[in-house]
Each structure stands twice: as structure tokens, then as C-alpha cells.
Write an enzyme that holds these catalytic residues in place. Structure first.
Site, PDB file in Angstrom:
ATOM      1  N   LEU A 128    -136.272  48.161 -20.250  1.00 49.68           N
ATOM      2  CA  LEU A 128    -136.084  48.258 -18.937  1.00 49.68           C
ATOM      3  C   LEU A 128    -135.573  49.272 -18.718  1.00 49.68           C
ATOM      4  O   LEU A 128    -133.993  49.197 -18.980  1.00 49.68           O
ATOM      5  CB  LEU A 128    -136.075  46.675 -17.681  1.00 49.68           C
ATOM      6  CG  LEU A 128    -136.476  46.783 -16.726  1.00 49.68           C
ATOM      7  CD1 LEU A 128    -136.208  45.426 -15.678  1.00 49.68           C
ATOM      8  CD2 LEU A 128    -134.629  47.555 -15.911  1.00 49.68           C
ATOM      9  N   HIS A 232    -123.307  43.839 -21.354  1.00 55.08           N
ATOM     10  CA  HIS A 232    -123.212  44.989 -20.661  1.00 55.08           C
ATOM     11  C   HIS A 232    -122.668  44.552 -19.180  1.00 55.08           C
ATOM     12  O   HIS A 232    -123.629  43.865 -18.542  1.00 55.08           O
ATOM     13  CB  HIS A 232    -123.740  45.813 -20.616  1.00 55.08           C
ATOM     14  CG  HIS A 232    -123.286  47.751 -20.333  1.00 55.08           C
ATOM     15  ND1 HIS A 232    -123.576  48.104 -19.477  1.00 55.08           N
ATOM     16  CD2 HIS A 232    -122.592  48.548 -21.296  1.00 55.08           C
ATOM     17  CE1 HIS A 232    -122.045  48.665 -19.103  1.00 55.08           C
ATOM     18  NE2 HIS A 232    -122.139  49.667 -20.765  1.00 55.08           N
TER      19      HIS A 232
END
Length: 339
Positions: A128, A232
Site C-alpha cells: 500500500l 516505521h
């Protein structure tokens, strides 16, 4: 909102390549390599072309987010029907070894990382990416949840479990503290080199060179330890979305950057379980409930934001804009789920 999800085509390779260059590394499913992207589109096209026969095979479906007014491709996402079939699907799993010494009257619990292929056969949602210029208005949510509608509409093509790998911590130089502290010591290559090689050639080199014995977490550097199972910063919102869909972290982490792998039972994913197929009773709804609405099978799949109103007889009315972008009319069939 004039955006829709649709199946990727050959002409999408260049916009996909341009977006891949914006990922900043650690994004294996969207490599900045035209040949690799061409192979993905070719593989995806074959999957769209195969008739559903009830068998779960190793297939890839690539979707793109298209601005229907300009024709620009501004995002992408992917679905893998059964990981670990073409080559092993490796993960580290965090485990704990408890030992006790009577002489010292001391109990020691050691955390370990064990190389495993436990997740073979799972389906996967991944790849994505939303163009930085479009990160507003809920388009990331449309990208993410459209995949679950696709799964619901093609349930026989997917496994009983589904996973999502989140990118781990990447430092300011584009490296991975986890890679440097674990696998990088055995491979003689940087994280960027290993990540690129994996994206282009697959991860058989991991099987060839990775030590098979568990790694004791206490022996890693502090930067490597603190990266284990941590997404992240750009992936924190994605992790919350996955949790809202009933995914959970069960101790599996990525072998490259240590990012968390989220897992769910496919039929318990919220957007799969709550999606509904219905015949359209009208396409001029004014108001109604906000929803994701999808139509078409395989290569004809498309999904948009819209509004719906479900009647007691099971039919559904949708707004005119959604009907226009989807290309549907009264008596056609759509799938939908509340936004």
C-alpha cells in the site's frame, strides 16, 4: 470524491515506478525497478484472467487508485493469495526461554528470535502506497479497506488467515538498525542492497545464508533491540487501521527491518465480515450512510466512497456520484461496507 480503486494494467507501470521512487526504501512490494514492476503486473494480469475454481493458489492482485477526472494513478495496493508457495516465507518469531538455577535461586528469562516459516499459506495484504500529494481526505483508508471488499467478493481465492507486514524502523541514512544488528552481520551487504535484492530476486538467499539457530535478543545492540516489532513512524496509522480490522501482533517480525507482522482470521476481518452483497434499488440517494461501495469481478473490480441506504428487503440505494464512477445502475449488484 472522484477516486476509484481498479485493477492495475500495463499502462500503469510508469506511474507505479514514479511512486516507487518516493517510498524511501524498505518497501519490498513496490521496488523502484521497471522490470520488477512489469513482472508484478504480468503476474497480476494472469491472476485476474483465471476463473475462480475454489482453489487457493499463489497469486498476486495489484490495484491502483485512479483520479477519474484526470486519469492519474495516485496510489496502489496489493493482495497475495498464498505466501510461501513460490519460495519460503520467512519471519522471526519472538519467543522466551525461561531457565532457573537452584544454587543461585535465580530465574532468567531470555528473549529470542527464531527463524520460522509458520505463516506459509496465509494470504497477505501489502504494497500500500499513497502519493504524498493525496494524503488527505481518507484516501489511505479507501486504499486499505478496498482490499477487504475484494477478498469478500472473491473469498474462495484467499486463505483462512491473512497477514500484513508493516515497515520497520529506517534511519536517516536509509539503513535499518535491526538489519545491521542481526542479519547484516552474516551477509556482508547493506540493508538497501539486501532489500533491493529481495524485491527483485526473492529471499532464497536468506535460506542459504541465514543462521538457523535462535538469536538471543540480549546480545544485540540497543538500537537493534528497540527496533524489534516497532513500525516505521509513517506506518503507525496503518497499524491502528489494521487493529481496527481485528488484526493483532503475535510476535512475528520482518527478517529485514524487524517491523511487526499483523495477523487475523480472514473471516474475522471486520470489513470482510460486515460487507454485504445487494441489488441496487436506486442511484439517486440524497444522504444516507457513508460507505465503501464496490462492483465487478476480478479485472472489472472497482471501489469508491459513497453513501448507501439498505432497505428491509436487502436491496440498497446508493448516491448518484458513486453510481457514475462505478458505472452501475438500478438492478445491478454491488458490495458495500460502512465507512
Amino acid at each position: 470524491m472522484s477516486f476509484r480503486l481498479r485493477a492495475a494494467r500495463n499502462e500503469d507501470i510508469e506511474p507505479l515506478y514514479e511512486m516507487a521512487k518516493l517510498t524511501g526504501g524498505g518497501f519490498t512490494n513496490l521496488p523502484a525497478d521497471r522490470d520488477a514492476l512489469s513482472f508484478k503486473i504480468e503476474r497480476s494480469s494472469k491472476a485476474y484472467a483465471r476463473a475462480t475454481d475454489g482453489e487457493v493458489r499463489d497469486e498476486l492482485f495489484v490495484l491502483v487508485l485512479e483520479n477519474t477526472e484526470t486519469g492519474q494513478v495516485r496510489g496502489t495496493c496489493q493482495l497475495f493469495t498464498a505466501v510461501g508457495q513460490q519460495w519460503p516465507f520467512y519471519s522471526y518469531r519472538m519467543t522466551t526461554l525461561t531457565q532457573h538455577s537452584q544454587e543461585l535461586d535465580r530465574t532468567v528469562r531470555a528473549e529470542m528470535l527464531s527463524l520460522t516459516t509458520d505463516l506459509e499459506g496465509c494470504s497477505e495484504v501489502g504494497g500500500l502506497f499513497l502519493h504524498p500529494g493525496e494524503r488527505a481526505g481518507g484516501l489511505g483508508l479507501l486504499l486499505a479497506r478496498s482490499r477487504y471488499l475484494f477478498i469478500a467478493m472473491h473469498r474462495a481465492r484467499f486463505g483462512d488467515r491473512i497477514l500484513a507486514e508493516l515497515r520497520g524502523i529506517i534511519d536517516e541514512r536509509g539503513g535499518s538498525p535491526f538489519w545491521d544488528g542481526v542479519a547484516g552481520r552474516f551477509f556482508g551487504m547493506s540493508f538497501q542492497e539486501a532489500d533491493y535484492f529481495n524485491a527483485i530476486k526473492g529471499n532464497q538467499f536468506i535460506a542459504d545464508l541465514m543462521p538457523k539457530h535462535p538469536v538471543y535478543v540480549a546480545m544485540l545492540t540497543e538500537t537493534a533491540r528497540t527496533a524489534i516489532g516497532v513500525p516505521h513512524p509513517s506506518g503507525r496509522a496503518a497499524m491502528r487501521m489494521l487493529e481496527n480490522e481485528n488484526f493483532s501482533f503475535e510476535g512475528y517480525v520482518d527478517i529485514f527491518d524487524g517491523g511487526p507482522t499483523m495477523i487475523a482470521r480472514t473471516d474475522q476481518v471486520r470489513s470482510v465480515a460486515e460487507s454485504r452483497e445487494a441489488q441496487i434499488s436506486g442511484t439517486d440517494l440524497d444522504g444516507g450512510e457513508k460507505a465503501l461501495i464496490a462492483a465487478g469481478e476480478l479485472s472489472d473490480f472497482r471501489c469508491v466512497y459513497g453513501t448507501r441506504e439498505v432497505a428491509q428487503d436487502g436491496t440498497v440505494a446508493i448516491d448518484a456520484e458513486a453510481a457514475r464512477i462505478l458505472g452501475v445502475s438500478k438492478d445491478d449488484t454491488v458490495w458495500s461496507v460502512a465507512r
